[in-house]
Design a protein around this motif. Structure first.
Motif, PDB file in Angstrom:
ATOM      1  N   LEU A  18       0.707  -1.093  -0.006  1.00  0.00           N
ATOM      2  CA  LEU A  18      -0.088   0.113   0.143  1.00  0.00           C
ATOM      3  C   LEU A  18       0.868   1.258   0.058  1.00  0.00           C
ATOM      4  O   LEU A  18      -0.049   2.374  -0.208  1.00  0.00           O
ATOM      5  N   GLY A  19       1.987   1.328   0.460  1.00  0.00           N
ATOM      6  CA  GLY A  19       2.816   2.388   0.348  1.00  0.00           C
ATOM      7  C   GLY A  19       4.251   2.323   0.122  1.00  0.00           C
ATOM      8  O   GLY A  19       4.851   1.008  -0.369  1.00  0.00           O
ATOM      9  N   ASP A  20       5.151   3.635   0.114  1.00  0.00           N
ATOM     10  CA  ASP A  20       6.524   3.510   0.084  1.00  0.00           C
ATOM     11  C   ASP A  20       6.971   3.446   1.500  1.00  0.00           C
ATOM     12  O   ASP A  20       6.910   4.313   2.286  1.00  0.00           O
ATOM     13  N   VAL A  21       7.589   2.483   1.879  1.00  0.00           N
ATOM     14  CA  VAL A  21       7.834   2.051   3.322  1.00  0.00           C
ATOM     15  C   VAL A  21       9.348   1.223   3.292  1.00  0.00           C
ATOM     16  O   VAL A  21       9.815   0.667   2.420  1.00  0.00           O
ATOM     17  N   ALA A  22       9.989   1.784   4.339  1.00  0.00           N
ATOM     18  CA  ALA A  22      11.328   1.314   4.769  1.00  0.00           C
ATOM     19  C   ALA A  22      11.185   0.462   5.943  1.00  0.00           C
ATOM     20  O   ALA A  22      10.389   1.058   6.878  1.00  0.00           O
ATOM     21  N   PHE A  23      11.921  -0.615   6.072  1.00  0.00           N
ATOM     22  CA  PHE A  23      11.875  -1.360   7.145  1.00  0.00           C
ATOM     23  C   PHE A  23      13.310  -1.404   7.830  1.00  0.00           C
ATOM     24  O   PHE A  23      14.255  -1.890   7.101  1.00  0.00           O
ATOM     25  N   TRP A  24      13.502  -0.936   9.115  1.00  0.00           N
ATOM     26  CA  TRP A  24      14.800  -0.820   9.670  1.00  0.00           C
ATOM     27  C   TRP A  24      15.107  -1.661  10.766  1.00  0.00           C
ATOM     28  O   TRP A  24      14.370  -2.162  11.444  1.00  0.00           O
ATOM     29  N   LYS A  25      16.569  -1.714  11.005  1.00  0.00           N
ATOM     30  CA  LYS A  25      16.796  -2.650  12.133  1.00  0.00           C
ATOM     31  C   LYS A  25      18.123  -1.328  12.666  1.00  0.00           C
ATOM     32  O   LYS A  25      18.874  -1.157  12.395  1.00  0.00           O
ATOM     33  N   ILE A  26      17.373  -0.677  13.540  1.00  0.00           N
ATOM     34  CA  ILE A  26      17.838   0.308  14.293  1.00  0.00           C
ATOM     35  C   ILE A  26      19.069  -0.232  15.357  1.00  0.00           C
ATOM     36  O   ILE A  26      18.642  -0.977  16.288  1.00  0.00           O
ATOM     37  N   ALA A  27      20.328   0.234  15.230  1.00  0.00           N
ATOM     38  CA  ALA A  27      21.195  -0.064  16.425  1.00  0.00           C
ATOM     39  C   ALA A  27      20.898   0.554  17.753  1.00  0.00           C
ATOM     40  O   ALA A  27      21.379   1.530  18.190  1.00  0.00           O
ATOM     41  N   MET A  28      19.871  -0.110  18.404  1.00  0.00           N
ATOM     42  CA  MET A  28      19.292   0.388  19.638  1.00  0.00           C
ATOM     43  C   MET A  28      18.834  -0.778  20.496  1.00  0.00           C
ATOM     44  O   MET A  28      18.743  -1.943  20.102  1.00  0.00           O
ATOM     45  N   ARG A  29      18.550  -0.571  21.585  1.00  0.00           N
ATOM     46  CA  ARG A  29      18.124  -1.613  22.660  1.00  0.00           C
ATOM     47  C   ARG A  29      17.393  -0.829  23.818  1.00  0.00           C
ATOM     48  O   ARG A  29      17.837   0.144  24.395  1.00  0.00           O
ATOM     49  N   PRO A  74      13.627  -3.137  15.679  1.00  0.00           N
ATOM     50  CA  PRO A  74      12.601  -3.152  14.433  1.00  0.00           C
ATOM     51  C   PRO A  74      11.801  -1.908  14.418  1.00  0.00           C
ATOM     52  O   PRO A  74      11.090  -1.565  15.360  1.00  0.00           O
ATOM     53  N   MET A  75      11.841  -1.108  13.223  1.00  0.00           N
ATOM     54  CA  MET A  75      10.947  -0.235  13.003  1.00  0.00           C
ATOM     55  C   MET A  75      10.605  -0.034  11.562  1.00  0.00           C
ATOM     56  O   MET A  75      11.479  -0.314  10.717  1.00  0.00           O
ATOM     57  N   ALA A  76       9.315   0.242  11.202  1.00  0.00           N
ATOM     58  CA  ALA A  76       8.937   0.701   9.850  1.00  0.00           C
ATOM     59  C   ALA A  76       8.619   1.976   9.698  1.00  0.00           C
ATOM     60  O   ALA A  76       7.851   2.575  10.768  1.00  0.00           O
ATOM     61  N   PRO A  78       7.867  -1.717  17.080  1.00  0.00           N
ATOM     62  CA  PRO A  78       7.884  -3.203  17.421  1.00  0.00           C
ATOM     63  C   PRO A  78       6.541  -3.421  18.364  1.00  0.00           C
ATOM     64  O   PRO A  78       5.851  -2.636  18.887  1.00  0.00           O
ATOM     65  N   GLY A  79       6.331  -4.945  18.742  1.00  0.00           N
ATOM     66  CA  GLY A  79       5.287  -5.068  19.443  1.00  0.00           C
ATOM     67  C   GLY A  79       5.364  -5.128  21.097  1.00  0.00           C
ATOM     68  O   GLY A  79       4.503  -4.956  21.920  1.00  0.00           O
ATOM     69  N   ASN A  80       6.647  -5.217  21.673  1.00  0.00           N
ATOM     70  CA  ASN A  80       6.861  -5.279  23.087  1.00  0.00           C
ATOM     71  C   ASN A  80       6.579  -3.967  23.697  1.00  0.00           C
ATOM     72  O   ASN A  80       7.088  -2.958  23.110  1.00  0.00           O
ATOM     73  N   PRO A  81       6.070  -3.964  24.813  1.00  0.00           N
ATOM     74  CA  PRO A  81       5.323  -2.750  25.348  1.00  0.00           C
ATOM     75  C   PRO A  81       6.562  -1.550  25.768  1.00  0.00           C
ATOM     76  O   PRO A  81       6.268  -0.595  25.326  1.00  0.00           O
ATOM     77  N   VAL A  82       7.852  -2.047  26.242  1.00  0.00           N
ATOM     78  CA  VAL A  82       8.740  -1.036  26.642  1.00  0.00           C
ATOM     79  C   VAL A  82       9.419  -0.461  25.289  1.00  0.00           C
ATOM     80  O   VAL A  82       9.578   0.829  25.230  1.00  0.00           O
TER      81      VAL A  82
END
Length: 427
Positions: free
Chosen positions: A284-295, A299-301, A318-322
């Motif tokens: 449906l869109g112009d979307v990038a999927f990232w793996k961010i060097a973070m904790r 994951p983020m789109a 991402p799905g985890n609450p924190v």
């Protein structure tokens, strides 16, 4: 025309969606987002948290006249002689809210109240408690307690007529609303509220009111995100929980893009999760999927989804609450503020001494939940809330900020200073 994601990425040196430094995320999102253009006039009582659409020009000076900053005695400061006391005759009283109409000769003064207009020709006020009586309506000012010009507020020293009182992009807080009121302005022109659609994804997610079932969890993310969006001043479109079904996901994304300026989702963007959500984003869109060097929150789109001649910016968390809360605070909130038309907010972080050692590998940014307190010596110290798992939502309740361990930073020893992103301030 807005640049494509590929064009934005081409302008960022070292951009790698599979290993994206946290510091580059904000730069990317700043290029992706644009402020809403529509404005509206709202009564001042409804303006708290709204973004000023254009410079607010002061229609008058504040204060409108020179006035006294103290209860005391107004006189001409040229009468002061260094090292010598000064005796003055009191010839009247100037009250707040009206101008004193008399004249003051050399050797005379006027008793004056805080906020009262300075009588013509007078430029100095001595606080009442600094004086002593000298008999027959006379006072004595001891040597050295006041200098010429003291305790006089100048006309326009706060706001000057015809000059900007507040700049466009100002988020109107309590002090700004009070400032507008001090100018006698009953309503202000602000950007319209940003509309943000939000939904959670996943077959394992339960809405409140549904009975528990094995392998399922109740949807906390909708309520934390709703709270963060509401506190930011957004108009929230809650689309609930969307199952891992292509038809349902397509309908949710298209409805969100048709009704809102931005879409926030949680879940469905991690490696190994059911691919329906990511596939529908791509479709449906112009979307990038990232793996961010973070904790937490790797994951983020991000991207845009268009329908019916309009498009919405997408933030797939991402799905985890924190992890949802951390990625929202670190990345989504600043991007939404830009879309609201707000001026960029400088990062105001505290520096605090670590009360415990923290293990950290260089090469990623870590956001640890922390509690900042005043130490016995008066300095600030911070310790973690303990378990830093990305599903431990209770740790966010216990924390009052996020300890930010930067990309190139290593282990932290007791006593080392660290940056802390605080959750809230008093205003």
């Amino acid at each position: 025309m807005s640049p494509s994601l590929a064009e934005i990425a081409a302008g960022l040196q070292g951009y790698d969606p599979q290993a994206l430094p946290a510091g580059m995320v904000g730069e990317f999102l700043a290029r992706l987002t644009q402020p809403v253009a529509e404005t509206e006039a709202v009564p001042l009582r409804e303006a708290l948290g709204r973004v000023l659409a254009r410079d607010l020009i002061s229609p008058l000076s504040v204060p409108p006249h020179d006035n006294s900053a103290m209860d005391g005695y107004a006189f001409h400061g040229e009468a002061l002689v260094a090292g010598s006391p000064l005796q003055l005759q009191v010839v009247g009283t100037a009250l707040a809210g009206r101008a004193w109409q008399g004249t003051v000769a050399p050797g005379q003064c006027v008793k004056i109240m805080t906020g009262a207009i300075m009588p013509a020709g007078l430029d100095t006020v001595v606080p009442q408690e600094f004086t002593r009586g000298a008999g027959d309506d006379r006072i004595e000012i001891p040597a050295g307690v006041v200098a010429r010009g003291d305790n006089r507020r100048l006309a326009g020293e706060d706001l000057m007529q015809g000059r900007p009182a507040l700049p466009a992009g100002e988020r109107l807080g309590p002090a700004a609303c009070g400032l507008v009121a001090s100018l006698g302005i009953p309503q202000v022109e602000v950007r319209r509220r940003l509309r943000v659609a939000y939904f959670s994804t996943g077959d394992e997610i339960l809405s409140l009111g549904e009975p528990p079932r094995e392998g399922a969890v109740y949807d906390s993310n909708r309520y934390t995100v709703h709270g963060m969006l509401t506190r930011l001043g957004c108009e929230v479109v809650d689309l609930g929980v969307v199952r891992d079904d292509p038809a349902l996901l397509e309908a949710a994304f298209l409805r969100a893009a048709g009704e809102a300026d931005a879409i926030v989702t949680s879940g469905g963007v991690s490696v190994g999760e059911a691919d329906f959500t990511k596939a529908m984003m791509r479709q449906l869109g112009d979307v990038a999927f990232w793996k961010i060097a973070m904790r937490p929150g790797r994951p983020m789109a991000v991207g845009r989804i268009a329908t019916g001649g309009r498009q919405a910016v997408l933030f797939g968390l991402p799905g985890n609450p924190v992890a949802v809360m951390v990625t929202f605070l670190a990345f989504v909130r600043p991007a939404l503020l830009r879309m609201m038309g707000a001026r960029p907010e400088p990062e105001v972080w505290l520096r605090a001494r670590s009360a415990e050692p923290m293990r950290k590998k260089p090469g990623r940014t870590e956001y640890q939940r922390g509690v900042v307190r005043r130490a016995a010596d008066g300095g600030l110290e911070v310790r973690t809330t303990g378990n830093q798992g990305s599903g431990v939502l209770s740790s966010m309740v216990q924390a009052n900020g996020l300890i930010v361990l930067h990309h190139d930073q290593g282990h932290v020893a007791v006593g080392d200073e660290v940056d802390v992103m605080m959750f809230e301030g008093p205003l």
